[in-house]
Design a protein around this motif. Structure first.
Motif, PDB file in Angstrom:
ATOM      1  N   MET A  99       0.838  -1.184   0.000  1.00 40.77           N
ATOM      2  CA  MET A  99       0.000   0.000   0.000  1.00 40.77           C
ATOM      3  C   MET A  99       0.883   1.247   0.000  1.00 40.77           C
ATOM      4  SD  MET A  99      -3.011   0.959   2.723  1.00 40.77           S
ATOM      5  CE  MET A  99      -3.689  -0.694   2.594  1.00 40.77           C
ATOM      6  N   LYS A 100       0.623   2.170  -0.933  1.00 34.98           N
ATOM      7  CA  LYS A 100       1.437   3.374  -1.067  1.00 34.98           C
ATOM      8  C   LYS A 100       0.789   4.584  -0.410  1.00 34.98           C
ATOM      9  CE  LYS A 100       4.506   1.244  -3.596  1.00 34.98           C
ATOM     10  NZ  LYS A 100       5.842   0.927  -3.034  1.00 34.98           N
ATOM     11  N   VAL A 101      -0.529   4.685  -0.507  1.00 33.13           N
ATOM     12  CA  VAL A 101      -1.255   5.845   0.011  1.00 33.13           C
ATOM     13  C   VAL A 101      -2.462   5.368   0.787  1.00 33.13           C
ATOM     14  CG1 VAL A 101      -2.543   7.931  -0.584  1.00 33.13           C
ATOM     15  CG2 VAL A 101      -0.502   7.329  -1.893  1.00 33.13           C
ATOM     16  N   LEU A 102      -2.683   5.938   1.952  1.00 36.18           N
ATOM     17  CA  LEU A 102      -3.908   5.718   2.708  1.00 36.18           C
ATOM     18  C   LEU A 102      -4.232   7.004   3.450  1.00 36.18           C
ATOM     19  CD1 LEU A 102      -5.023   2.661   4.787  1.00 36.18           C
ATOM     20  CD2 LEU A 102      -5.224   4.962   5.723  1.00 36.18           C
ATOM     21  N   SER A 103      -5.397   7.565   3.190  1.00 39.03           N
ATOM     22  CA  SER A 103      -5.829   8.765   3.901  1.00 39.03           C
ATOM     23  C   SER A 103      -7.317   8.665   4.167  1.00 39.03           C
ATOM     24  CB  SER A 103      -5.513  10.033   3.095  1.00 39.03           C
ATOM     25  OG  SER A 103      -6.233  10.048   1.877  1.00 39.03           O
ATOM     26  N   LEU A 108      -0.513   7.260   6.449  1.00 42.11           N
ATOM     27  CA  LEU A 108       0.595   6.319   6.540  1.00 42.11           C
ATOM     28  C   LEU A 108       1.847   7.041   7.009  1.00 42.11           C
ATOM     29  CD1 LEU A 108       0.231   4.153   3.309  1.00 42.11           C
ATOM     30  CD2 LEU A 108      -0.592   3.673   5.619  1.00 42.11           C
ATOM     31  N   VAL A 109       2.559   6.421   7.947  1.00 44.70           N
ATOM     32  CA  VAL A 109       3.854   6.915   8.403  1.00 44.70           C
ATOM     33  C   VAL A 109       4.838   5.770   8.244  1.00 44.70           C
ATOM     34  CG1 VAL A 109       5.175   7.822  10.335  1.00 44.70           C
ATOM     35  CG2 VAL A 109       2.800   8.512  10.032  1.00 44.70           C
ATOM     36  N   GLU A 110       5.710   5.875   7.218  1.00 45.13           N
ATOM     37  CA  GLU A 110       6.605   4.779   6.860  1.00 45.13           C
ATOM     38  C   GLU A 110       5.765   3.526   6.640  1.00 45.13           C
ATOM     39  OE1 GLU A 110       9.578   4.654   9.909  1.00 45.13           O
ATOM     40  OE2 GLU A 110      10.556   6.488   9.203  1.00 45.13           O
ATOM     41  N   GLU A 111       5.907   2.491   7.469  1.00 48.51           N
ATOM     42  CA  GLU A 111       5.121   1.269   7.281  1.00 48.51           C
ATOM     43  C   GLU A 111       4.034   1.126   8.347  1.00 48.51           C
ATOM     44  OE1 GLU A 111       7.722  -2.040   7.051  1.00 48.51           O
ATOM     45  OE2 GLU A 111       8.582  -1.436   5.142  1.00 48.51           O
ATOM     46  N   ILE A 136      -2.233   7.501  17.681  1.00 48.28           N
ATOM     47  CA  ILE A 136      -1.949   6.067  17.787  1.00 48.28           C
ATOM     48  C   ILE A 136      -1.351   5.586  16.474  1.00 48.28           C
ATOM     49  CG2 ILE A 136      -2.941   3.773  18.145  1.00 48.28           C
ATOM     50  CD1 ILE A 136      -5.164   5.103  19.761  1.00 48.28           C
ATOM     51  N   VAL A 137      -0.268   4.803  16.549  1.00 49.57           N
ATOM     52  CA  VAL A 137       0.387   4.254  15.357  1.00 49.57           C
ATOM     53  C   VAL A 137       0.375   2.734  15.441  1.00 49.57           C
ATOM     54  CG1 VAL A 137       2.489   4.125  13.990  1.00 49.57           C
ATOM     55  CG2 VAL A 137       1.865   6.277  15.108  1.00 49.57           C
ATOM     56  N   LEU A 138      -0.168   2.094  14.378  1.00 45.56           N
ATOM     57  CA  LEU A 138      -0.099   0.641  14.258  1.00 45.56           C
ATOM     58  C   LEU A 138       1.129   0.316  13.419  1.00 45.56           C
ATOM     59  CD1 LEU A 138      -3.836  -0.236  13.510  1.00 45.56           C
ATOM     60  CD2 LEU A 138      -2.672  -0.181  15.719  1.00 45.56           C
ATOM     61  N   HIS A 139       2.200  -0.133  14.061  1.00 42.31           N
ATOM     62  CA  HIS A 139       3.458  -0.390  13.363  1.00 42.31           C
ATOM     63  C   HIS A 139       3.358  -1.643  12.483  1.00 42.31           C
ATOM     64  CE1 HIS A 139       5.580   2.736  15.593  1.00 42.31           C
ATOM     65  NE2 HIS A 139       4.993   2.283  16.679  1.00 42.31           N
ATOM     66  N   ASN A 140       4.166  -1.652  11.413  1.00 38.95           N
ATOM     67  CA  ASN A 140       4.233  -2.787  10.489  1.00 38.95           C
ATOM     68  C   ASN A 140       2.873  -3.116   9.858  1.00 38.95           C
ATOM     69  OD1 ASN A 140       7.000  -3.198  11.097  1.00 38.95           O
ATOM     70  ND2 ASN A 140       6.409  -4.309  12.939  1.00 38.95           N
ATOM     71  N   PHE A 141       2.060  -2.076   9.669  1.00 38.35           N
ATOM     72  CA  PHE A 141       0.749  -2.270   9.038  1.00 38.35           C
ATOM     73  C   PHE A 141       0.902  -2.506   7.541  1.00 38.35           C
ATOM     74  CE2 PHE A 141      -2.983  -0.514   6.847  1.00 38.35           C
ATOM     75  CZ  PHE A 141      -3.987  -1.233   7.453  1.00 38.35           C
ATOM     76  N   ILE A 142       1.911  -1.894   6.913  1.00 40.43           N
ATOM     77  CA  ILE A 142       2.097  -1.977   5.472  1.00 40.43           C
ATOM     78  C   ILE A 142       3.101  -3.065   5.126  1.00 40.43           C
ATOM     79  CG2 ILE A 142       2.761  -0.717   3.391  1.00 40.43           C
ATOM     80  CD1 ILE A 142       0.188   0.186   4.840  1.00 40.43           C
TER      81      ILE A 142
END
Length: 203
Positions: free
Chosen positions: A114-118, A170-173, A192-198
């Protein structure tokens, strides 16, 4: 992707798409039904009925088929249950939250990457309740805002909000969620950041 069926009338360049379910990490979308337009490897889908996180979704998706298909989705989401999102992403040990949100979501990517998510979402008028159980998370907020941890624990013990907004990016992955809530006890801002989502390209 499970139980996908694509029917296209080559004489009229249109058809139907049905998909039983789509899983991306722990997110699940069920019962997709859409009208398809296109030619060769370029396909455009108007979704008529989709279920996700206890709510419904409608919108359009453009696809360029291939080994790693490219896609761009412009979606409207209605009545998504926040507690369902928390449950599906296994966040129940850290946070408890209820209520429903509706809004818009744009997703762009290639293959499993995934490249873009908003997204921008707003809560329904009935609001809901928020309880943060993760003291480490509250400690980080306290350090960033120079506030006593004890005060934050009390503020998020059983906070009822009347209105709320959620912004996704998205912030990095990782998937970043900026949450702003407003209730009788004042406003609450959370990040809140869900890491390694991408997932990376080719995976």
């Amino acid at each position: 992707i499970k139980n996908a069926l694509l029917k296209i009338d080559s004489n009229h360049d249109h058809g139907e798409l049905t998909i039983g379910s789509i899983m991306y990490n722990k997110a699940q979308i069920q019962e997709l039904n859409g009208i398809v337009h296109g030619r060769d490897t370029n396909i455009f889908v108007d979704f008529l009925s989709v279920k996700t996180f206890g709510g419904r979704l409608e919108g359009s998706v453009s696809l360029q088929l291939g080994v790693n298909p490219q896609y761009l989705a412009d979606l409207k989401i209605k009545d998504v249950k926040i507690e369902r999102v928390i449950s599906d992403f296994d966040l129940g040990e850290k946070v408890q939250m209820d209520g429903k949100v509706s809004g818009n979501l744009i997703v762009e990517g290639r293959g499993a990457s995934m490249k873009v998510l908003s997204g921008n979402f707003a809560s329904e008028q009935s609001g809901g309740t928020l309880v943060i159980k993760d003291t480490r998370f509250l400690e980080n907020i306290a350090r960033g805002g120079n506030q006593p941890v004890e005060l934050l624990v009390d503020n998020f013990k059983n906070y009822h909000y009347n209105t709320g907004t959620i912004q996704l990016s998205l912030v990095e992955e990782g998937l970043n969620m900026e949450i702003v809530l407003d209730g009788e006890d004042g406003k609450r801002n959370l990040n809140i950041v869900l890491h390694n989502f991408i997932k990376r390209d080719g995976l």
